[in-house]
Design a protein around this motif. Structure first.
Motif, mmCIF file in Angstrom:
data_model
loop_
_atom_site.group_PDB
_atom_site.id
_atom_site.type_symbol
_atom_site.label_atom_id
_atom_site.label_comp_id
_atom_site.label_asym_id
_atom_site.label_seq_id
_atom_site.Cartn_x
_atom_site.Cartn_y
_atom_site.Cartn_z
ATOM 1 N N MET A 60 36.444 -17.923 24.252
ATOM 2 C CA MET A 60 37.785 -17.479 24.625
ATOM 3 C C MET A 60 38.768 -18.645 24.556
ATOM 4 O O MET A 60 38.420 -19.772 24.871
ATOM 5 N N ALA A 116 32.199 -15.724 30.436
ATOM 6 C CA ALA A 116 32.323 -16.137 29.037
ATOM 7 C C ALA A 116 31.730 -17.538 28.957
ATOM 8 O O ALA A 116 31.491 -18.189 29.980
ATOM 9 N N LEU A 139 30.178 -15.806 24.104
ATOM 10 C CA LEU A 139 31.566 -15.348 24.078
ATOM 11 C C LEU A 139 32.485 -16.558 24.153
ATOM 12 O O LEU A 139 32.417 -17.347 25.097
ATOM 13 N N ARG A 167 37.588 -16.791 33.212
ATOM 14 C CA ARG A 167 36.369 -16.089 32.801
ATOM 15 C C ARG A 167 35.250 -17.059 32.452
ATOM 16 O O ARG A 167 34.081 -16.798 32.748
ATOM 17 N N VAL A 168 35.582 -18.174 31.843
ATOM 18 C CA VAL A 168 34.558 -19.178 31.551
ATOM 19 C C VAL A 168 34.105 -19.855 32.836
ATOM 20 O O VAL A 168 32.909 -20.102 33.048
#
Length: 280
Positions: free
Chosen positions: A175, A221, A173, A215-216
């Motif tokens: 982002m 992600a 994922l 999120r990473v």
């Protein structure tokens, strides 16, 4: 090149339409759209509610090559109904992934990419939208056994609702900093629980909780990129180069239960979560 020149040299990914995003990621000159606007596959339900339809129902499916290898891209158009998933748009995405699965099963690997930009199911056709999101999720799980399924969340809509679960199922994922990822959007939480629970207008708070950088940082992600088309493309290509991970995030049930057990819901903030879950 100094920082100012680097900024000016960027070509925004977020500002592109879904069709332009798909074209920009594919190798130059290979873009070929399937079930495009001239096929007039529009929602049969929106007109009944006096909502102007769109001939592709807000989902762009493109074939071409990516890094010289066959690829299929499903891109969601945020400018149409907030990227919401209805019967037709969802069926187009599910069918594209199922087509890729058939190619892989026939010994012809293909690179599948989903460009997420969606608030989730379209409320005007909710049950049909939910059903087709389940089909999308099932197709991702089946396909990722053969090849990586790469998701990209650009911005500014982000990725919420049932499609956030589809994004979580992807092998990798990507982002941007402007992107957001969550089950419920801030506006929905404020509406249901009140502004005391969450102020959806507090942009700094929202992005510190569910933005791309956060999120990473906590491992939900994989790759953080700037709003630059070349950076997004490079990150997507790198994900395919890495191949299918030995274990997908969604298969690590015990690991995530252990992570959740570390969290005190009465005393949690983004920094605390990074300290608990940080991957760096």
């Amino acid at each position: 090149m100094n920082a100012h020149d680097t900024f000016l040299a960027r070509h925004s990914f977020i500002e592109l339409t879904a069709r332009e995003r798909a074209r920009a990621l594919l190798d130059k000159g290979t873009f070929r759209e399937l079930l495009g606007p001239f096929d007039k596959l529009e929602s049969p339900w929106l007109a009944m509610q006096n909502i102007v339809c769109q001939a592709d129902d807000g989902a762009v499916i493109a074939r071409g090559t990516l890094g010289g290898e066959p690829a299929v891209i499903a891109a969601i158009e945020p400018a149409f109904q907030g990227g919401s998933i209805g019967e037709v748009s969802g069926a187009k995405i599910a069918a594209a992934l199922e087509m890729a699965l058939s190619e892989c099963e026939a010994g012809r690997p293909i690179r599948p990419v989903v460009l997420f930009e969606t608030g989730g199911v379209r409320l005007q056709e909710a049950n049909l939208g939910l059903a087709v999101i389940a089909e999308i999720q099932a197709a991702i799980v089946a396909l990722r056994r053969h090849v990586p399924v790469v998701g990209v969340i650009g911005g500014m809509v982000g990725c919420f609702g049932g499609m956030s679960l589809a994004a979580a199922l992807c092998s990798a994922l990507v982002m941007t900093r402007q992107a957001r990822l969550g089950m419920n959007g801030p506006e929905v939480i404020e509406q249901e629980a009140g502004i005391e629970e969450l102020d959806s207008g507090d942009r700094r708070l929202i992005w510190s909780m569910i933005g791309g950088e956060e999120r990473v940082a906590v491992g939900l992600a994989d790759t953080l990129v700037e709003d630059d088309t070349d950076q997004v493309r490079d990150a997507v290509l790198a994900a395919f180069t890495r191949g299918v991970p030995k274990r997908h995030r969604t298969e690590d049930v015990d690991g995530y239960l252990a992570r959740l057990a570390q969290v005190n819901p009465d005393a949690i903030d983004p920094d605390t979560l990074r300290n608990l879950w940080g991957t760096s």
